[in-house]
Design a protein around this motif. Structure first.
Motif, mmCIF file in Angstrom:
data_model
loop_
_atom_site.group_PDB
_atom_site.id
_atom_site.type_symbol
_atom_site.label_atom_id
_atom_site.label_comp_id
_atom_site.label_asym_id
_atom_site.label_seq_id
_atom_site.Cartn_x
_atom_site.Cartn_y
_atom_site.Cartn_z
ATOM 1 N N ASP A 90 105.326 82.325 -30.384
ATOM 2 C CA ASP A 90 104.270 81.381 -30.010
ATOM 3 C C ASP A 90 103.049 82.092 -29.445
ATOM 4 O O ASP A 90 101.928 81.568 -29.509
ATOM 5 N N LEU A 91 103.253 83.271 -28.895
ATOM 6 C CA LEU A 91 102.125 84.055 -28.380
ATOM 7 C C LEU A 91 101.322 84.678 -29.507
ATOM 8 O O LEU A 91 100.082 84.617 -29.504
ATOM 9 N N TRP A 92 102.010 85.270 -30.502
ATOM 10 C CA TRP A 92 101.315 86.108 -31.469
ATOM 11 C C TRP A 92 100.965 85.431 -32.783
ATOM 12 O O TRP A 92 99.912 85.719 -33.372
ATOM 13 N N VAL A 93 101.810 84.547 -33.302
ATOM 14 C CA VAL A 93 101.525 83.975 -34.618
ATOM 15 C C VAL A 93 100.195 83.218 -34.645
ATOM 16 O O VAL A 93 99.404 83.402 -35.585
ATOM 17 N N PRO A 94 99.875 82.377 -33.642
ATOM 18 C CA PRO A 94 98.556 81.732 -33.677
ATOM 19 C C PRO A 94 97.400 82.730 -33.692
ATOM 20 O O PRO A 94 96.383 82.495 -34.359
ATOM 21 N N ARG A 95 97.550 83.830 -32.989
ATOM 22 C CA ARG A 95 96.483 84.843 -32.988
ATOM 23 C C ARG A 95 96.350 85.495 -34.362
ATOM 24 O O ARG A 95 95.230 85.744 -34.831
ATOM 25 N N LEU A 96 97.492 85.775 -34.974
ATOM 26 C CA LEU A 96 97.449 86.376 -36.309
ATOM 27 C C LEU A 96 96.833 85.415 -37.315
ATOM 28 O O LEU A 96 96.065 85.833 -38.195
ATOM 29 N N LEU A 97 97.157 84.132 -37.192
ATOM 30 C CA LEU A 97 96.583 83.147 -38.107
ATOM 31 C C LEU A 97 95.094 82.947 -37.868
ATOM 32 O O LEU A 97 94.382 82.457 -38.755
ATOM 33 N N ASP A 98 94.618 83.326 -36.688
ATOM 34 C CA ASP A 98 93.174 83.275 -36.402
ATOM 35 C C ASP A 98 92.446 84.543 -36.842
ATOM 36 O O ASP A 98 91.228 84.641 -36.713
ATOM 37 N N GLY A 99 93.211 85.539 -37.336
ATOM 38 C CA GLY A 99 92.581 86.744 -37.875
ATOM 39 C C GLY A 99 92.911 88.025 -37.160
ATOM 40 O O GLY A 99 92.441 89.097 -37.581
ATOM 41 N N ALA A 100 93.701 87.982 -36.081
ATOM 42 C CA ALA A 100 94.106 89.233 -35.437
ATOM 43 C C ALA A 100 94.917 90.077 -36.417
ATOM 44 O O ALA A 100 95.637 89.553 -37.272
ATOM 45 N N VAL A 101 94.809 91.386 -36.302
ATOM 46 C CA VAL A 101 95.446 92.314 -37.241
ATOM 47 C C VAL A 101 96.782 92.790 -36.679
ATOM 48 O O VAL A 101 96.843 93.279 -35.555
ATOM 49 N N PRO A 102 97.876 92.655 -37.433
ATOM 50 C CA PRO A 102 99.157 93.213 -37.004
ATOM 51 C C PRO A 102 99.325 94.646 -37.501
ATOM 52 O O PRO A 102 98.859 95.003 -38.587
ATOM 53 N N GLY A 103 99.988 95.466 -36.708
ATOM 54 C CA GLY A 103 100.290 96.826 -37.125
ATOM 55 C C GLY A 103 101.783 97.070 -37.083
ATOM 56 O O GLY A 103 102.549 96.265 -36.548
ATOM 57 N N ILE A 104 102.207 98.185 -37.656
ATOM 58 C CA ILE A 104 103.614 98.561 -37.621
ATOM 59 C C ILE A 104 103.694 100.050 -37.311
ATOM 60 O O ILE A 104 102.863 100.837 -37.787
ATOM 61 N N ALA A 105 104.649 100.432 -36.474
ATOM 62 C CA ALA A 105 104.785 101.823 -36.041
ATOM 63 C C ALA A 105 106.209 102.271 -36.291
ATOM 64 O O ALA A 105 107.117 101.960 -35.507
ATOM 65 N N ILE A 106 106.394 102.984 -37.399
ATOM 66 C CA ILE A 106 107.718 103.456 -37.805
ATOM 67 C C ILE A 106 107.729 104.974 -37.949
ATOM 68 O O ILE A 106 108.569 105.670 -37.390
ATOM 69 N N THR A 107 106.777 105.493 -38.719
ATOM 70 C CA THR A 107 106.803 106.878 -39.179
ATOM 71 C C THR A 107 106.628 107.867 -38.032
ATOM 72 O O THR A 107 105.827 107.656 -37.121
ATOM 73 N N GLU A 108 107.362 108.969 -38.124
ATOM 74 C CA GLU A 108 107.209 110.075 -37.178
ATOM 75 C C GLU A 108 106.987 111.360 -37.960
ATOM 76 O O GLU A 108 107.047 111.373 -39.191
ATOM 77 N N SER A 109 106.717 112.430 -37.248
ATOM 78 C CA SER A 109 106.288 113.667 -37.913
ATOM 79 C C SER A 109 107.346 114.243 -38.831
ATOM 80 O O SER A 109 107.024 114.988 -39.768
ATOM 81 N N ASP A 129 121.950 103.658 -27.030
ATOM 82 C CA ASP A 129 123.174 103.838 -27.827
ATOM 83 C C ASP A 129 122.900 104.451 -29.194
ATOM 84 O O ASP A 129 123.823 104.619 -30.001
ATOM 85 N N GLY A 130 121.629 104.774 -29.479
ATOM 86 C CA GLY A 130 121.267 105.403 -30.741
ATOM 87 C C GLY A 130 120.923 104.433 -31.844
ATOM 88 O O GLY A 130 120.399 104.848 -32.893
ATOM 89 N N LYS A 131 121.181 103.147 -31.654
ATOM 90 C CA LYS A 131 120.841 102.161 -32.672
ATOM 91 C C LYS A 131 119.338 101.867 -32.649
ATOM 92 O O LYS A 131 118.703 101.955 -31.604
ATOM 93 N N ILE A 132 118.826 101.492 -33.808
ATOM 94 C CA ILE A 132 117.388 101.251 -33.941
ATOM 95 C C ILE A 132 117.068 99.798 -33.602
ATOM 96 O O ILE A 132 117.694 98.874 -34.123
ATOM 97 N N SER A 133 116.092 99.616 -32.732
ATOM 98 C CA SER A 133 115.587 98.289 -32.393
ATOM 99 C C SER A 133 114.110 98.229 -32.729
ATOM 100 O O SER A 133 113.459 99.252 -32.984
ATOM 101 N N VAL A 134 113.580 97.013 -32.739
ATOM 102 C CA VAL A 134 112.155 96.814 -33.013
ATOM 103 C C VAL A 134 111.632 95.791 -32.016
ATOM 104 O O VAL A 134 112.334 94.839 -31.653
ATOM 105 N N ALA A 135 110.405 96.014 -31.551
ATOM 106 C CA ALA A 135 109.811 95.129 -30.552
ATOM 107 C C ALA A 135 108.354 94.872 -30.883
ATOM 108 O O ALA A 135 107.678 95.691 -31.525
ATOM 109 N N ALA A 136 107.870 93.720 -30.419
ATOM 110 C CA ALA A 136 106.450 93.398 -30.517
ATOM 111 C C ALA A 136 105.761 93.953 -29.283
ATOM 112 O O ALA A 136 106.055 93.533 -28.159
#
Length: 420
Positions: free
Chosen positions: A127-146, A193-200
Protein backbone atom coordinates in the motif's frame (compact mmCIF):
# COMPACT_ATOMS: atom_id res chain seq x y z
CA UNK A 1 13.44 11.16 -33.34
CA UNK A 2 14.81 9.08 -36.20
CA UNK A 3 13.03 8.97 -39.52
CA UNK A 4 10.87 5.87 -40.01
CA UNK A 5 9.35 7.44 -43.17
CA UNK A 6 5.81 7.18 -41.83
CA UNK A 7 6.21 3.61 -40.59
CA UNK A 8 5.03 2.70 -37.10
CA UNK A 9 5.35 -0.09 -34.56
CA UNK A 10 1.61 -0.59 -35.07
CA UNK A 11 2.33 -1.83 -38.61
CA UNK A 12 4.30 -4.72 -37.10
CA UNK A 13 1.78 -5.52 -34.36
CA UNK A 14 -1.47 -5.46 -36.36
CA UNK A 15 -0.68 -8.47 -38.63
CA UNK A 16 0.08 -10.60 -35.55
CA UNK A 17 -3.32 -10.14 -33.97
CA UNK A 18 -4.91 -13.33 -35.40
CA UNK A 19 -2.25 -15.30 -33.48
CA UNK A 20 -2.77 -13.45 -30.19
CA UNK A 21 -6.20 -14.41 -28.89
CA UNK A 22 -6.03 -12.46 -25.63
CA UNK A 23 -5.74 -9.06 -27.32
CA UNK A 24 -9.02 -7.38 -28.26
CA UNK A 25 -9.73 -4.86 -30.98
CA UNK A 26 -10.06 -2.28 -28.19
CA UNK A 27 -6.55 -3.18 -26.98
CA UNK A 28 -5.20 -2.75 -30.49
CA UNK A 29 -6.83 0.68 -30.79
CA UNK A 30 -5.39 1.62 -27.41
CA UNK A 31 -1.91 0.56 -28.55
CA UNK A 32 -2.26 2.78 -31.59
CA UNK A 33 -3.24 5.72 -29.36
CA UNK A 34 -0.36 4.94 -27.04
CA UNK A 35 2.10 5.04 -29.91
CA UNK A 36 0.74 8.39 -31.06
CA UNK A 37 0.95 9.81 -27.54
CA UNK A 38 4.46 8.41 -27.08
CA UNK A 39 5.73 10.09 -30.24
CA UNK A 40 4.23 13.33 -28.95
CA UNK A 41 6.06 12.90 -25.64
CA UNK A 42 9.31 12.20 -27.47
CA UNK A 43 8.87 15.42 -29.42
CA UNK A 44 8.47 17.28 -26.11
CA UNK A 45 11.16 15.31 -24.25
CA UNK A 46 13.75 14.03 -26.77
CA UNK A 47 15.96 11.22 -25.46
CA UNK A 48 18.21 10.75 -28.50
CA UNK A 49 21.81 9.62 -28.03
CA UNK A 50 22.99 13.22 -28.38
CA UNK A 51 21.10 14.35 -25.27
CA UNK A 52 23.26 14.92 -22.19
CA UNK A 53 22.87 11.93 -19.79
CA UNK A 54 21.43 13.76 -16.78
CA UNK A 55 18.89 15.54 -18.98
CA UNK A 56 17.99 12.27 -20.72
CA UNK A 57 17.31 10.63 -17.36
CA UNK A 58 15.08 13.53 -16.32
CA UNK A 59 13.17 13.33 -19.58
CA UNK A 60 12.66 9.58 -19.27
CA UNK A 61 11.20 10.20 -15.83
CA UNK A 62 8.86 12.83 -17.31
CA UNK A 63 7.71 10.36 -19.97
CA UNK A 64 6.99 7.70 -17.34
CA UNK A 65 5.01 10.19 -15.27
CA UNK A 66 3.05 11.23 -18.36
CA UNK A 67 2.15 7.65 -19.26
CA UNK A 68 1.06 7.17 -15.65
CA UNK A 69 -1.19 10.22 -15.85
CA UNK A 70 -2.72 8.84 -19.07
CA UNK A 71 -3.27 5.45 -17.37
CA UNK A 72 -1.09 3.59 -19.87
CA UNK A 73 1.31 2.61 -17.12
CA UNK A 74 -1.33 0.59 -15.25
CA UNK A 75 -2.97 -1.22 -18.18
CA UNK A 76 -1.68 -4.67 -17.25
CA UNK A 77 -1.84 -4.12 -13.49
CA UNK A 78 -4.66 -6.03 -11.69
CA UNK A 79 -7.71 -3.96 -10.72
CA UNK A 80 -7.19 -4.82 -7.04
CA UNK A 81 -3.98 -2.79 -7.24
CA UNK A 82 -5.49 0.11 -9.13
CA UNK A 83 -4.85 -1.04 -12.69
CA UNK A 84 -6.97 -1.86 -15.71
CA UNK A 85 -6.42 -5.61 -15.57
CA UNK A 86 -5.53 -6.21 -19.19
CA UNK A 87 -3.54 -9.40 -19.88
CA UNK A 88 0.24 -9.48 -19.60
CA UNK A 89 0.57 -9.71 -23.35
CA UNK A 90 -0.67 -6.11 -23.64
CA UNK A 91 2.36 -5.03 -21.62
CA UNK A 92 4.60 -6.98 -24.00
CA UNK A 93 3.06 -5.16 -26.96
CA UNK A 94 3.64 -1.81 -25.24
CA UNK A 95 7.27 -2.77 -24.60
CA UNK A 96 7.63 -3.49 -28.33
CA UNK A 97 6.26 -0.02 -29.13
CA UNK A 98 8.66 1.60 -26.65
CA UNK A 99 11.65 -0.32 -27.99
CA UNK A 100 10.72 0.64 -31.55
CA UNK A 101 11.58 4.25 -30.71
CA UNK A 102 14.33 3.78 -28.12
CA UNK A 103 15.37 0.92 -25.82
CA UNK A 104 15.80 3.46 -23.02
CA UNK A 105 12.00 3.78 -22.98
CA UNK A 106 11.80 0.28 -21.48
CA UNK A 107 10.54 1.65 -18.14
CA UNK A 108 7.98 4.02 -19.64
CA UNK A 109 5.04 1.81 -18.66
CA UNK A 110 4.26 -1.03 -16.30
CA UNK A 111 5.36 -1.89 -12.77
CA UNK A 112 8.64 -3.40 -13.95
CA UNK A 113 10.58 -4.81 -11.02
CA UNK A 114 7.95 -3.28 -8.76
CA UNK A 115 5.86 -6.32 -9.65
CA UNK A 116 7.70 -8.15 -6.87
CA UNK A 117 6.25 -5.68 -4.39
CA UNK A 118 2.78 -5.74 -5.92
CA UNK A 119 2.58 -9.54 -5.94
CA UNK A 120 4.41 -10.56 -2.78
CA UNK A 121 4.98 -7.69 -0.32
CA UNK A 122 3.12 -7.26 2.93
CA UNK A 123 -0.07 -5.21 2.76
CA UNK A 124 1.56 -2.20 4.43
CA UNK A 125 4.53 -2.18 2.04
CA UNK A 126 2.34 -2.82 -1.00
CA UNK A 127 0.00 0.00 0.00
CA UNK A 128 2.98 2.30 0.49
CA UNK A 129 4.75 1.66 -2.80
CA UNK A 130 2.30 0.50 -5.47
CA UNK A 131 0.39 3.83 -5.60
CA UNK A 132 3.70 5.66 -5.98
CA UNK A 133 4.80 3.35 -8.77
CA UNK A 134 1.48 3.82 -10.54
CA UNK A 135 2.03 7.58 -10.29
CA UNK A 136 5.36 7.20 -12.11
CA UNK A 137 7.97 6.45 -9.45
CA UNK A 138 10.74 4.21 -10.80
CA UNK A 139 11.39 0.79 -9.21
CA UNK A 140 14.88 -0.69 -9.12
CA UNK A 141 16.30 -4.11 -8.41
CA UNK A 142 19.62 -4.94 -6.72
CA UNK A 143 20.84 -8.48 -7.32
CA UNK A 144 24.16 -8.53 -9.17
CA UNK A 145 27.51 -8.48 -7.39
CA UNK A 146 31.06 -8.30 -8.66
CA UNK A 147 31.43 -12.09 -8.84
CA UNK A 148 28.53 -12.31 -11.33
CA UNK A 149 24.79 -11.92 -11.67
CA UNK A 150 24.16 -15.61 -12.39
CA UNK A 151 25.41 -16.67 -8.94
CA UNK A 152 22.69 -15.15 -6.80
CA UNK A 153 22.92 -18.02 -4.32
CA UNK A 154 26.52 -16.93 -3.59
CA UNK A 155 25.63 -13.33 -2.71
CA UNK A 156 28.05 -11.63 -0.31
CA UNK A 157 25.54 -9.01 0.79
CA UNK A 158 24.52 -10.34 4.18
CA UNK A 159 22.13 -9.55 7.00
CA UNK A 160 22.41 -9.79 10.74
CA UNK A 161 19.19 -10.36 12.64
CA UNK A 162 18.06 -8.53 15.78
CA UNK A 163 15.69 -10.15 18.31
CA UNK A 164 12.78 -8.03 17.02
CA UNK A 165 13.28 -9.35 13.47
CA UNK A 166 14.96 -6.22 12.13
CA UNK A 167 17.76 -6.98 9.70
CA UNK A 168 20.93 -4.95 9.23
CA UNK A 169 22.35 -5.46 5.75
CA UNK A 170 25.89 -4.72 4.55
CA UNK A 171 27.41 -5.37 1.15
CA UNK A 172 27.75 -4.05 -2.38
CA UNK A 173 25.65 -4.53 -5.48
CA UNK A 174 27.14 -3.61 -8.82
CA UNK A 175 26.04 -2.92 -12.39
CA UNK A 176 22.73 -1.68 -11.01
CA UNK A 177 20.46 0.22 -13.40
CA UNK A 178 18.17 3.08 -12.28
CA UNK A 179 20.82 3.72 -9.64
CA UNK A 180 19.88 7.30 -8.79
CA UNK A 181 16.35 7.36 -10.21
CA UNK A 182 14.81 4.43 -8.32
CA UNK A 183 12.48 5.33 -5.46
CA UNK A 184 12.62 1.79 -4.06
CA UNK A 185 14.94 -1.17 -4.58
CA UNK A 186 14.01 -4.83 -4.45
CA UNK A 187 17.17 -5.91 -2.64
CA UNK A 188 18.39 -9.53 -2.61
CA UNK A 189 20.65 -10.57 0.27
CA UNK A 190 21.66 -13.57 2.38
CA UNK A 191 20.07 -14.07 5.78
CA UNK A 192 22.19 -15.40 8.68
CA UNK A 193 21.12 -18.96 7.80
CA UNK A 194 22.51 -18.48 4.28
CA UNK A 195 19.13 -18.47 2.55
CA UNK A 196 18.35 -15.67 0.11
CA UNK A 197 15.70 -13.12 1.04
CA UNK A 198 14.42 -10.04 -0.75
CA UNK A 199 13.18 -6.77 0.72
CA UNK A 200 11.71 -3.48 -0.43
CA UNK A 201 14.28 -0.84 0.51
CA UNK A 202 13.46 2.85 0.34
CA UNK A 203 16.10 4.52 -1.84
CA UNK A 204 16.39 7.28 0.78
CA UNK A 205 17.43 4.83 3.52
CA UNK A 206 20.42 5.64 5.68
CA UNK A 207 23.48 3.58 4.77
CA UNK A 208 22.94 3.59 1.00
CA UNK A 209 25.66 5.10 -1.19
CA UNK A 210 25.92 5.14 -4.97
CA UNK A 211 28.94 5.13 -7.26
CA UNK A 212 27.82 5.80 -10.86
CA UNK A 213 29.73 4.17 -13.71
CA UNK A 214 29.57 4.99 -17.42
CA UNK A 215 27.81 2.19 -19.36
CA UNK A 216 28.50 1.39 -23.01
CA UNK A 217 24.77 1.01 -23.65
CA UNK A 218 21.43 1.43 -21.87
CA UNK A 219 22.67 4.78 -20.64
CA UNK A 220 19.26 6.41 -20.26
CA UNK A 221 19.18 5.58 -16.55
CA UNK A 222 22.21 5.87 -14.29
CA UNK A 223 24.13 2.67 -13.66
CA UNK A 224 26.81 1.55 -11.24
CA UNK A 225 27.46 0.38 -7.69
CA UNK A 226 25.04 0.40 -4.76
CA UNK A 227 26.88 0.24 -1.43
CA UNK A 228 25.01 -0.83 1.70
CA UNK A 229 26.49 -0.01 5.10
CA UNK A 230 24.33 -1.31 7.92
CA UNK A 231 21.03 -0.62 6.18
CA UNK A 232 18.14 -1.41 8.53
CA UNK A 233 15.25 -3.47 7.15
CA UNK A 234 12.03 -3.77 9.12
CA UNK A 235 10.39 -7.23 9.14
CA UNK A 236 7.41 -5.88 7.19
CA UNK A 237 9.74 -4.89 4.33
CA UNK A 238 10.58 -8.51 3.54
CA UNK A 239 8.97 -9.52 0.24
CA UNK A 240 7.35 -12.93 0.50
CA UNK A 241 8.64 -15.17 3.27
CA UNK A 242 12.21 -14.95 4.57
CA UNK A 243 14.49 -17.30 2.66
CA UNK A 244 12.29 -17.53 -0.44
CA UNK A 245 14.31 -15.07 -2.55
CA UNK A 246 15.45 -17.62 -5.13
CA UNK A 247 11.96 -18.90 -5.89
CA UNK A 248 10.63 -15.32 -6.07
CA UNK A 249 13.47 -14.40 -8.42
CA UNK A 250 12.65 -17.27 -10.78
CA UNK A 251 8.95 -16.46 -10.78
CA UNK A 252 9.53 -12.74 -11.31
CA UNK A 253 11.96 -13.13 -14.18
CA UNK A 254 9.76 -15.71 -15.90
CA UNK A 255 7.42 -12.78 -16.54
CA UNK A 256 9.98 -9.99 -16.81
CA UNK A 257 12.34 -11.52 -19.35
CA UNK A 258 9.71 -11.77 -22.12
CA UNK A 259 9.21 -8.01 -21.70
CA UNK A 260 12.95 -7.48 -22.19
CA UNK A 261 12.81 -9.56 -25.36
CA UNK A 262 9.79 -7.60 -26.62
CA UNK A 263 11.60 -4.30 -26.05
CA UNK A 264 14.70 -5.53 -27.86
CA UNK A 265 12.68 -6.83 -30.80
CA UNK A 266 10.85 -3.50 -31.00
CA UNK A 267 14.25 -1.83 -31.34
CA UNK A 268 15.12 -4.23 -34.17
CA UNK A 269 11.82 -3.46 -35.90
CA UNK A 270 12.53 0.26 -35.63
CA UNK A 271 15.98 -0.20 -37.12
CA UNK A 272 14.47 -2.35 -39.87
CA UNK A 273 12.04 0.41 -40.83
CA UNK A 274 14.72 3.12 -40.69
CA UNK A 275 16.96 1.04 -42.92
CA UNK A 276 14.25 0.32 -45.48
CA UNK A 277 13.27 4.02 -45.48
CA UNK A 278 16.89 5.12 -45.99
CA UNK A 279 17.42 2.67 -48.85
CA UNK A 280 14.19 3.75 -50.51
CA UNK A 281 15.21 7.42 -50.23
CA UNK A 282 18.54 6.64 -51.88
CA UNK A 283 16.82 4.72 -54.66
CA UNK A 284 14.32 7.52 -55.32
CA UNK A 285 17.09 10.09 -55.41
CA UNK A 286 18.99 8.08 -58.00
CA UNK A 287 22.06 7.46 -55.81
CA UNK A 288 21.42 3.73 -56.24
CA UNK A 289 19.68 2.15 -59.22
CA UNK A 290 18.13 -0.75 -57.30
CA UNK A 291 18.50 -2.75 -54.12
CA UNK A 292 20.99 -5.58 -54.39
CA UNK A 293 19.93 -9.14 -53.69
CA UNK A 294 22.02 -9.36 -50.50
CA UNK A 295 20.21 -6.29 -49.12
CA UNK A 296 16.82 -7.75 -49.96
CA UNK A 297 17.78 -11.06 -48.34
CA UNK A 298 18.86 -9.31 -45.12
CA UNK A 299 15.65 -7.26 -45.06
CA UNK A 300 13.43 -10.29 -45.62
CA UNK A 301 15.24 -12.62 -43.25
CA UNK A 302 15.36 -10.11 -40.40
CA UNK A 303 11.66 -9.32 -40.87
CA UNK A 304 10.79 -13.01 -40.46
CA UNK A 305 13.12 -13.53 -37.52
CA UNK A 306 11.88 -10.46 -35.61
CA UNK A 307 8.24 -11.48 -36.00
CA UNK A 308 8.87 -15.10 -35.00
CA UNK A 309 10.85 -14.14 -31.92
CA UNK A 310 8.25 -11.56 -30.90
CA UNK A 311 5.44 -14.11 -31.07
CA UNK A 312 7.52 -16.41 -28.87
CA UNK A 313 8.01 -13.56 -26.37
CA UNK A 314 4.27 -12.93 -26.28
CA UNK A 315 3.63 -16.60 -25.63
CA UNK A 316 6.21 -16.68 -22.84
CA UNK A 317 4.49 -13.75 -21.14
CA UNK A 318 1.14 -15.54 -21.35
CA UNK A 319 2.64 -18.70 -19.82
CA UNK A 320 4.08 -16.67 -16.94
CA UNK A 321 0.79 -14.91 -16.29
CA UNK A 322 -1.07 -18.24 -16.19
CA UNK A 323 1.39 -19.77 -13.72
CA UNK A 324 2.42 -22.48 -16.17
CA UNK A 325 5.25 -24.77 -15.01
CA UNK A 326 6.83 -24.04 -18.40
CA UNK A 327 7.07 -20.30 -17.71
CA UNK A 328 10.62 -20.21 -16.35
CA UNK A 329 11.98 -22.33 -19.23
CA UNK A 330 10.28 -20.13 -21.79
CA UNK A 331 11.34 -16.93 -20.04
CA UNK A 332 15.00 -17.97 -20.09
CA UNK A 333 14.99 -19.19 -23.68
CA UNK A 334 12.91 -16.34 -25.08
CA UNK A 335 14.97 -13.56 -23.50
CA UNK A 336 18.20 -15.04 -24.82
CA UNK A 337 16.88 -15.88 -28.28
CA UNK A 338 14.89 -12.65 -28.63
CA UNK A 339 17.79 -10.37 -27.75
CA UNK A 340 20.20 -12.46 -29.84
CA UNK A 341 17.82 -12.10 -32.78
CA UNK A 342 17.42 -8.37 -32.29
CA UNK A 343 21.16 -7.75 -31.93
CA UNK A 344 22.01 -9.80 -35.01
CA UNK A 345 19.29 -8.11 -37.08
CA UNK A 346 20.34 -4.57 -36.13
CA UNK A 347 24.04 -5.35 -36.66
CA UNK A 348 23.32 -6.68 -40.15
CA UNK A 349 20.87 -3.91 -41.06
CA UNK A 350 23.40 -1.29 -39.96
CA UNK A 351 25.72 -2.44 -42.73
CA UNK A 352 23.05 -1.57 -45.32
CA UNK A 353 22.79 2.04 -44.17
CA UNK A 354 26.42 2.81 -44.88
CA UNK A 355 28.54 5.15 -42.79
CA UNK A 356 25.51 7.06 -41.47
CA UNK A 357 24.61 4.06 -39.35
CA UNK A 358 27.92 4.27 -37.51
CA UNK A 359 27.71 7.90 -36.39
CA UNK A 360 27.80 7.69 -32.59
CA UNK A 361 24.60 9.65 -32.01
CA UNK A 362 22.59 7.91 -34.76
CA UNK A 363 19.57 5.86 -33.71
CA UNK A 364 21.05 2.75 -35.33
CA UNK A 365 24.39 3.02 -33.54
CA UNK A 366 22.59 3.62 -30.24
CA UNK A 367 20.38 0.57 -30.82
CA UNK A 368 23.47 -1.57 -31.42
CA UNK A 369 24.99 -0.37 -28.13
CA UNK A 370 21.76 -0.86 -26.18
CA UNK A 371 21.13 -4.33 -27.56
CA UNK A 372 24.71 -5.30 -26.87
CA UNK A 373 24.10 -4.30 -23.24
CA UNK A 374 20.94 -6.44 -23.16
CA UNK A 375 23.08 -9.47 -24.04
CA UNK A 376 24.23 -9.20 -20.41
CA UNK A 377 21.41 -7.42 -18.56
CA UNK A 378 18.63 -9.51 -16.97
CA UNK A 379 20.46 -12.77 -17.55
CA UNK A 380 23.56 -13.54 -19.62
CA UNK A 381 22.64 -15.82 -22.45
CA UNK A 382 24.84 -18.85 -21.92
CA UNK A 383 23.33 -19.17 -18.44
CA UNK A 384 19.79 -18.73 -19.76
CA UNK A 385 20.18 -21.27 -22.56
CA UNK A 386 21.82 -23.67 -20.11
CA UNK A 387 18.95 -23.25 -17.64
CA UNK A 388 16.40 -23.96 -20.38
CA UNK A 389 18.42 -26.93 -21.60
CA UNK A 390 18.64 -28.36 -18.11
CA UNK A 391 14.85 -28.51 -17.84
CA UNK A 392 14.58 -30.09 -21.28
CA UNK A 393 17.16 -32.76 -20.48
CA UNK A 394 15.55 -33.57 -17.11
CA UNK A 395 13.00 -36.40 -16.80
CA UNK A 396 9.69 -35.40 -18.31
CA UNK A 397 7.13 -33.88 -15.97
CA UNK A 398 3.91 -35.88 -16.14
CA UNK A 399 0.79 -34.19 -17.42
CA UNK A 400 2.06 -30.63 -17.74
CA UNK A 401 -1.03 -28.65 -18.52
CA UNK A 402 -0.71 -25.56 -20.68
CA UNK A 403 -3.72 -23.34 -19.91
CA UNK A 404 -5.77 -22.22 -22.92
CA UNK A 405 -5.32 -18.59 -23.99
CA UNK A 406 -7.52 -16.09 -22.26
CA UNK A 407 -9.81 -14.48 -24.78
CA UNK A 408 -10.44 -10.73 -24.74
CA UNK A 409 -13.54 -9.79 -22.83
CA UNK A 410 -16.27 -7.56 -24.21
CA UNK A 411 -18.23 -5.08 -22.13
CA UNK A 412 -20.96 -7.68 -21.79
CA UNK A 413 -18.55 -9.99 -20.03
CA UNK A 414 -18.57 -12.56 -22.84
CA UNK A 415 -15.26 -13.51 -24.49
CA UNK A 416 -14.91 -11.85 -27.87
CA UNK A 417 -15.52 -14.19 -30.80
CA UNK A 418 -17.10 -16.96 -28.71
CA UNK A 419 -20.70 -18.08 -28.45
CA UNK A 420 -22.12 -18.13 -24.92
Amino acid sequence: MSNHDGRRAHDWIAPLMPAIAAVSSADLAMLERFEGDLTGLLAAYPVDAGVEPVLRSQRLQKIREATAASEYLALSVPPRLGGSGRPAIVQALMQFVCGYYDVDLRDSTGLGHGRLIADHASASVRDLWVPRLLDGAVPGIAITESHGGSQVHATRTRATLAPDGTRTVTGMKTWISRLTEAAVFCLFFADPDGKISVAAVDARSDGLARVPLVPAGLSGWTWGELHLNQVHIHPDAIIGQPGTGMSLLREHFAGYRPLVAATALGAAAGCHDRTVAALETRRRSGSIARLRDNALITIGRSYAEINAAFLAACNAGTLAESGSPLASRWGCAVKAQGVDTAYRAVSELALLTGASGFVADSATAKAVRDLNALLYADGIHDSLYRAAGRTLAAPAVDAIRVPPPRGPVLASGAPEGRVT
